[in-house]
Motif scaffolding. Structure first.
Motif, mmCIF file in Angstrom:
data_model
loop_
_atom_site.group_PDB
_atom_site.id
_atom_site.type_symbol
_atom_site.label_atom_id
_atom_site.label_comp_id
_atom_site.label_asym_id
_atom_site.label_seq_id
_atom_site.Cartn_x
_atom_site.Cartn_y
_atom_site.Cartn_z
ATOM 1 N N GLY B 13 0.791 -1.219 0.000
ATOM 2 C CA GLY B 13 0.000 0.000 0.000
ATOM 3 C C GLY B 13 0.826 1.273 0.000
ATOM 4 N N LYS B 14 2.069 1.229 -0.523
ATOM 5 C CA LYS B 14 2.911 2.425 -0.569
ATOM 6 C C LYS B 14 2.295 3.474 -1.504
ATOM 7 N N THR B 15 1.982 3.045 -2.734
ATOM 8 C CA THR B 15 1.439 3.983 -3.713
ATOM 9 C C THR B 15 0.045 4.444 -3.306
ATOM 10 N N THR B 16 -0.772 3.525 -2.818
ATOM 11 C CA THR B 16 -2.127 3.865 -2.363
ATOM 12 C C THR B 16 -2.060 4.913 -1.258
ATOM 13 N N LEU B 37 9.235 7.604 -7.489
ATOM 14 C CA LEU B 37 10.603 7.091 -7.662
ATOM 15 C C LEU B 37 10.612 5.656 -8.164
ATOM 16 N N ASP B 38 9.455 5.152 -8.599
ATOM 17 C CA ASP B 38 9.320 3.736 -8.957
ATOM 18 C C ASP B 38 9.351 3.588 -10.482
ATOM 19 N N PRO B 39 10.183 2.688 -11.023
ATOM 20 C CA PRO B 39 10.168 2.463 -12.472
ATOM 21 C C PRO B 39 8.817 1.962 -12.991
ATOM 22 N N ALA B 41 6.160 3.388 -12.205
ATOM 23 C CA ALA B 41 5.462 4.663 -12.394
ATOM 24 C C ALA B 41 3.960 4.556 -12.143
ATOM 25 N N ASN B 42 3.565 3.803 -11.111
ATOM 26 C CA ASN B 42 2.147 3.661 -10.771
ATOM 27 C C ASN B 42 1.534 4.979 -10.331
ATOM 28 N N ALA B 43 2.230 5.750 -9.484
ATOM 29 C CA ALA B 43 1.678 7.023 -9.000
ATOM 30 C C ALA B 43 1.526 7.989 -10.172
ATOM 31 N N LEU B 122 7.333 10.946 -0.974
ATOM 32 C CA LEU B 122 8.174 10.180 -1.891
ATOM 33 C C LEU B 122 7.625 8.764 -1.999
ATOM 34 N N ASP B 123 7.120 8.364 -3.181
ATOM 35 C CA ASP B 123 6.617 7.003 -3.370
ATOM 36 C C ASP B 123 7.769 6.125 -3.831
ATOM 37 N N CYS B 124 8.191 5.204 -2.991
ATOM 38 C CA CYS B 124 9.384 4.389 -3.284
ATOM 39 C C CYS B 124 9.023 3.057 -3.917
HETATM 40 MG MG MG Z 1 3.876 1.226 -5.364
#
Ligand code: MG
Ligand code: ATP
Ligand code: ATP
Ligand code: MG
Lengths: 250, 250
Positions: B13-16, B37-39, B41-43, B122-124
């Motif tokens: 649930g990081k992006t959520t 910051l995630d490849p 790119a969900n956010a 920061l979304d990791c």
């Molecule tokens: Mg995520």
């Protein structure tokens, strides 16, 4: 036969599939090895026996393939062995790039030492780093778990692009067979049904077997037991048995 | 205030949390930036408007901090801007190690360009690679989402060890404040209650607010809307509003 269980998206059921599909294949009589490539070492923690953990793990075996057999231990699931991972494996990508002329082949070479297994399942970390690329190259079949959320599907496109790059770069002669596995499926949720129908329309290669959402699977994970030890008559156990039977027919 | 949302474990649930906590903070009047910051790119996919995607993304801004503001766009959530990510960011760790004397400070330096925001989230990506280390160093507060499964808890120990290494190595002067956020909580499931009680006993620093399991949160993700746009009276909306209020009091 070597199967890589892979999806960039986190938490889609890669480890749950590696452990329970492995246990189901062993129940059908196939000598099975699960190779943990994740620095979280969830599969290792899940399947470790009371015995002392090996001093050698997959981090060492990737840097020196002669060490592969020393990283393997019996697991708590009957007929399944586990090649242990550790946090150290997070640093292996940099070490391989610095020391090896062919960092992408480290796993394929190490697995040559692991003879005597009919099925080898590679539990990959989330993402598409060097360890996952190694798994793509070593595997005969790629199993891509996707939960019904659309974002897990986005991970599939990135895997397919990466495979094309490996084929164009002549790193692999042809694409491994990629098959999607729908996990955490709940037929009551409209998004779940829509994603499954979308996969069929788009012509994605999918297993007929679907893994339904089942809290027994999460409880078995928490108690470090295979679904067959924890709840042999649950939908989780039935679904992974059906998947193992379908896999053996292909 | 800069918050890193981080856990090695995938799918917790990081992006959520980044998207819905960001939207909740903006609703309370704080100008908010979410940095992807995630490849995967969900956010970025979740919050992008119809407008043309920026040619410059966080991959460029990490290699040349003057480009940070060109990676930022308005988002579909009112009062929230998004710094776009792309698949290219997966290669930035190697580029930084090859070209920068201080690869671990790239994000902290880039964020100096992003002024005028009261809250930066920061979304990791899952894992503890160089991008996540950059986030640990840049942040004032670390928010660690954990679903009630035990494995997400194992990720916490690895984060704490990494922070200790950064302090010992004098890369950061002191540990950032780390607070656990229980996500996907279901009071009917005994494991969920056991993990929450265990956190209290062990003295982990936890938010009082808990994010309950709520399919509306997953549906909002699939429809690329914040929970406040999709279902403003749902438990998901209430839980993220309560979290935003608790965060502003600290
Ligand atoms: Mg995520
Ligand atoms: N079919 C299912 N029904 C219910 N819960 C499930 C199911 N499959 C997996 N889970 C739960 O979902 C969570 C994520 O599963 P798992 O850890 O296997 O995913 P993963 O893809 O290996 O994650 P990571 O990206 O961190 O490696 C776990 O808590 C697990 O117990
Ligand atoms: N409280 C919740 N209730 C129900 N579903 C949730 C909740 N929080 C997150 N989800 C769902 O769980 C899945 C994982 O969430 P999310 O993608 O935000 O996790 P993540 O930690 O960012 O994953 P990754 O490790 O891939 O970056 C998504 O499908 C999301 O819709
Ligand atoms: Mg896993």
């Amino acid at each position: 036969m070597i199967y890589a269980i892979l999806n960039m998206k986190g938490g889609v059921g890669k480890t749950t599939t590696a452990v329970n599909l492995g246990a189901a294949l062993a129940k059908l009589g196939d000598k099975t090895l699960i190779v943990d490539l994740d620095p979280q070492a969830n599969a290792t923690a899940w399947l470790s026996t009371e015995e002392e953990a090996p001093a050698i793990t997959m981090a060492d075996a990737l840097l020196d393939r002669k060490k592969m057999t020393s990283a393997i231990r019996k697991s708590t699931a009957k007929g399944v062995d586990i090649a242990h991972s550790s946090r150290k494996i997070a640093g292996v990508a940099d070490d391989l790039r610095a020391s090896s002329p062919t960092p992408a082949y480290a796993l394929r070479n190490a697995l040559k030492q692991a003879s005597g297994y009919e099925r080898i399942l590679l539990d990959c970390p989330p993402g598409l780093g060097l360890l996952s690329i190694n798994a793509l190259i070593a595997a005969d079949v790629i199993i891509v778990p996707i939960d019904s959320q659309t974002m897990a599907l986005a991970g599939v496109a990135q895997i397919q692009e990466t495979i094309e790059e490996l084929v164009d770069g002549e790193i692999i002669s042809g694409p491994p067979k990629t098959t999607l596995l729908v996990t955490m499926f709940d037929s009551r949720i409209s998004l779940d049904r829509a994603v499954r129908d979308h996969l069929k329309e788009e012509g994605f290669n999918c297993f007929k077997s679907v893994i339904r959402t089942n809290t027994k699977l999460a409880e078995a994970f928490g108690l470090r037991q295979s679904i067959f030890q924890y709840s042999p008559t649950s939908t989780g156990a039935n679904d992974y048995s059906a998947l193992a039977k379908e896999l053996r027919k292909k």
